[in-house]
Design a protein around this motif. Sequence first.
Motif: not given
Length: 120
Positions: A92-101
């Motif tokens: 239930g957690v989306i993880e996106v590689q890198g710092d794209h907050c």
Amino acid sequence: MKSSSNGGLVYSTDGGRMCPECRRPILECTCKAKAKAVAVGDGVVRVSRQTKGRGGKSVTLIKGLALDSIALALLGKQLRTACGSGGTVKDGVIEVQGDHCELVVEELRKHGHNAKRLGG
């Protein structure tokens, strides 16, 4: 009968393959129905950056989305495409590689979610 390392039943001559989660025969498994259920949150999507346990590489985490697994995977794909990077959906957690907050918060607001940035 065979047992796994945690003592769970893997196969039964009566029911065939057994689900490791609910310990019922695969045909009577209730785990898939639970996975399809919508996760209930407080309506706030939290976006944070994490490097812990990742060899110093940063990952943007998106938590608190009240979506089913299919819609969550689709939104994850859209966010990864917008950021131009890889990632995954786990528990239930989306993880996106890198710092794209900041970019992720903007995209989530475009999709109508109440997104909030966590951390510094």
